[in-house]
Design a protein around this motif. Structure first.
Motif, PDB file in Angstrom:
ATOM      1  N   ARG A  87       0.817  -1.220   0.000  1.00  0.00           N
ATOM      2  CA  ARG A  87       0.000   0.000   0.000  1.00  0.00           C
ATOM      3  C   ARG A  87       0.849   1.268   0.000  1.00  0.00           C
ATOM      4  O   ARG A  87       0.355   2.357  -0.272  1.00  0.00           O
ATOM      5  N   ASP A  88       2.162   1.138   0.312  1.00  0.00           N
ATOM      6  CA  ASP A  88       3.052   2.293   0.286  1.00  0.00           C
ATOM      7  C   ASP A  88       3.653   2.556  -1.091  1.00  0.00           C
ATOM      8  O   ASP A  88       4.335   3.562  -1.296  1.00  0.00           O
TER       9      ASP A  88
ATOM     10  N   GLN B 216       3.828   3.698  -4.769  1.00  0.00           N
ATOM     11  CA  GLN B 216       3.138   4.675  -5.614  1.00  0.00           C
ATOM     12  C   GLN B 216       3.079   4.175  -7.059  1.00  0.00           C
ATOM     13  O   GLN B 216       3.754   3.208  -7.395  1.00  0.00           O
TER      14      GLN B 216
ATOM     15  N   PHE C 211      -0.149   6.906  -6.075  1.00  0.00           N
ATOM     16  CA  PHE C 211      -1.379   6.877  -5.299  1.00  0.00           C
ATOM     17  C   PHE C 211      -2.529   7.390  -6.164  1.00  0.00           C
ATOM     18  O   PHE C 211      -2.334   8.243  -7.031  1.00  0.00           O
TER      19      PHE C 211
ATOM     20  N   SER D 269      -1.775   4.378   3.730  1.00  0.00           N
ATOM     21  CA  SER D 269      -0.351   4.058   3.667  1.00  0.00           C
ATOM     22  C   SER D 269       0.377   4.824   4.755  1.00  0.00           C
ATOM     23  O   SER D 269      -0.191   5.675   5.448  1.00  0.00           O
TER      24      SER D 269
ATOM     25  N   GLU E 118       0.982  10.531   0.523  1.00  0.00           N
ATOM     26  CA  GLU E 118      -0.480  10.390   0.547  1.00  0.00           C
ATOM     27  C   GLU E 118      -1.159  11.648   1.072  1.00  0.00           C
ATOM     28  O   GLU E 118      -2.338  11.895   0.773  1.00  0.00           O
TER      29      GLU E 118
END
Length: 491
Positions: A109-110, A112, A114, A150, A155
């Motif tokens: 989820r971190d 990119q 995003f 994240s 974000e």
């Protein structure tokens, strides 16, 4: 492999003793199979981030599509089925390193870019740099109801855009970035627009290119070369470009400031075949070596680079000094990260897994080793031992940057200050610690001269961000000060 956490690989000890740029960005609009061009661009930018990468594309028939993967671009974004799932004439991408310290392994989820869905449509964003007030922004946004997915500072930009009252996405991005402090080069996309933005200081690079009727944004010009695109110009500090089929609009939404481009991009981060500020990075590094030879001459028999980052500077040092140049250390190009747990015996081999001494060339000689930097010093010690084991009479280190005594908070993976050798030792103490016959760094004035500032560094108006050498931060690292970091003036 878990879908949530990065595979457990082990960085080689040589890599752990280098400063690392944390990411690279790339985007293209106006060509079929845009994602394939992005994958090629990210491959050329792999040196800026080797842990993970992501691509977002847009096609009117299927909407926004994304893929995020751990590992090298060549291993992840070459699958035909994966690339077919990223259709469209507009795409952006990102490669990243994980950060040092206690942040732990990267979650998927971190990775990119995003993505956010707004009332006027979706937008994806990829960010190179670091937001120095991200903690304060995150607290404020969470208190107002934002739900973060994240741990990335980037974000925050998406959430700030969501709270803007502006009626189009570029205007919302302007609103968001006015709240952000630190360094940012951003590549973003909507359904019809490719957007590029640099912070007012222009700390991190971003360039514009053209491929036929298509336009390209990239962290470096080397990524334009790989797809055959023409380099047009650098995005100016504080500039936002909005690119559509109709052409390019340029805006300057931030209060003007004196630019402070990262000088370490010239020393190490950028690829030597890129162009920065109208100058070849390779030629600049060669000039650094020549300046270093003027400042720190030594009687020796051989100038040897620590490959690969020390090579151009070593060539310059040899040319200026008249000492013969030789490849006294050979790099194993195929020894990357390993997915196996190293045994104690392998750990003790250290850098020998990645570097090997050319014994026939080294034996009996007084050797000048040229490297780009000294961070913790652990690798320098091991290389020195290898050179002596090979029969060298003397070992002299020459470093193509000033002592790195301060951490970077603008998008570079840097150890805590107490782990930086130059933060706790003088040059003579470092020489004794490393156990070499001599150790000299280029001066900060000398580095400025090598990158084109004939009079050296103006202490009142420095042309570059050189905080890692000088301790003078052009943007106050608010989050780190809150955590106890002390600025130079407070010491």
């Amino acid at each position: 492999m878990s879908d949530q956490t990065a595979p457990r690989w082990h960085a080689h000890p040589l890599d752990e003793d280098k400063l690392r740029e944390e990411c690279g960005v790339f985007g293209i609009i106006g060509t079929s199979d845009a994602a394939n061009f992005v994958a090629l661009g990210l491959h050329a930018l792999q040196h800026r981030g080797q842990e993970a990468g992501g691509i977002v594309s847009y096609d009117p028939q299927v909407g926004f599509q994304s893929a995020r993967r751990f590992g090298y671009v060549r291993d992840t974004f070459t699958s035909a089925s994966l690339m077919e799932a990223l259709p469209g004439s507009l795409a952006i991408g990102h490669v990243r390193y994980s950060t040092a310290g206690s942040k732990g392994q990267t979650a998927i989820r971190d990775v990119q870019p995003f993505f956010g869905e707004f009332s006027m449509g979706g937008a994806a964003i990829a960010h190179n740099g670091n937001i120095t007030n991200a903690d304060a922004l995150r607290r404020e946004l969470i208190e107002r109801g934002s739900i973060f997915q994240s741990s990335s500072d980037s974000e925050c930009i998406i959430h700030l855009m969501a709270r803007s009252l502006q009626r189009d996405i570029p205007s919302r991005m302007e609103d968001a970035l006015r709240r952000v402090e630190g360094a940012f080069s951003v590549v973003a996309m909507t359904r019809t627009k490719l957007i590029g933005v640099r912070d007012p200081l222009g700390v991190r690079p971003l360039v514009l290119g053209k491929l036929g009727d298509s336009h390209v944004l990239s962290s470096e010009t080397c990524a334009l070369d790989i797809i055959g695109a023409e380099f047009i110009r650098e995005i100016e500090p504080g500039e936002m470009v909005v690119i559509t089929k109709a052409g390019i609009e340029s805006h300057h939404p931030f209060r003007p400031k004196r630019p402070r481009f990262c000088i370490f991009e010239h020393v190490y981060f950028s690829r030597p075949d890129s162009i920065l500020g109208g100058r070849s990075v390779y030629e600049t590094r060669e000039a650094i070596g020549k300046e270093l030879a003027k400042e720190a001459p030594v009687e020796a028999d051989l100038v040897c680079p620590v490959p690969d980052s020390g090579t151009p500077a070593a060539i310059g040092y040899a040319a200026q000094s008249g000492i013969p140049y030789g490849m006294g250390i050979i790099r194993n190009q195929y020894m990357g990260r390993t997915f196996i747990e190293p045994t104690e015996q392998i750990r003790n081999m250290g850098v020998r897994l990645k570097l090997n001494v050319n014994r026939a060339l080294i034996r009996g000689k007084r050797v000048v080793l040229v490297d780009d930097s000294v961070v913790r010093g652990t690798t320098s010690q091991k290389i020195k031992e290898m050179i002596l084991d090979a029969g060298a009479k003397e070992v002299h280190f020459r470093i193509a940057s000033p002592p790195t005594a301060w951490p970077c908070f603008y998008g570079v993976d840097t150890p805590n200050r107490e782990k930086l050798l130059a933060a706790t030792m003088s040059e003579d103490e470092m020489r004794d610690h490393l156990g070499v016959d001599s150790l000299r760094f280029i001066s900060l004035d000398g580095l400025y001269r090598a990158v084109g500032e004939a009079k050296g560094r103006d202490p009142n108006h420095p042309q570059y961000c050189d905080a890692c050498f000088s301790g003078e931060y052009p943007v106050e690292p608010a989050d780190m000060i809150e955590k106890g970091f002390r600025l130079k003036a407070a010491e």
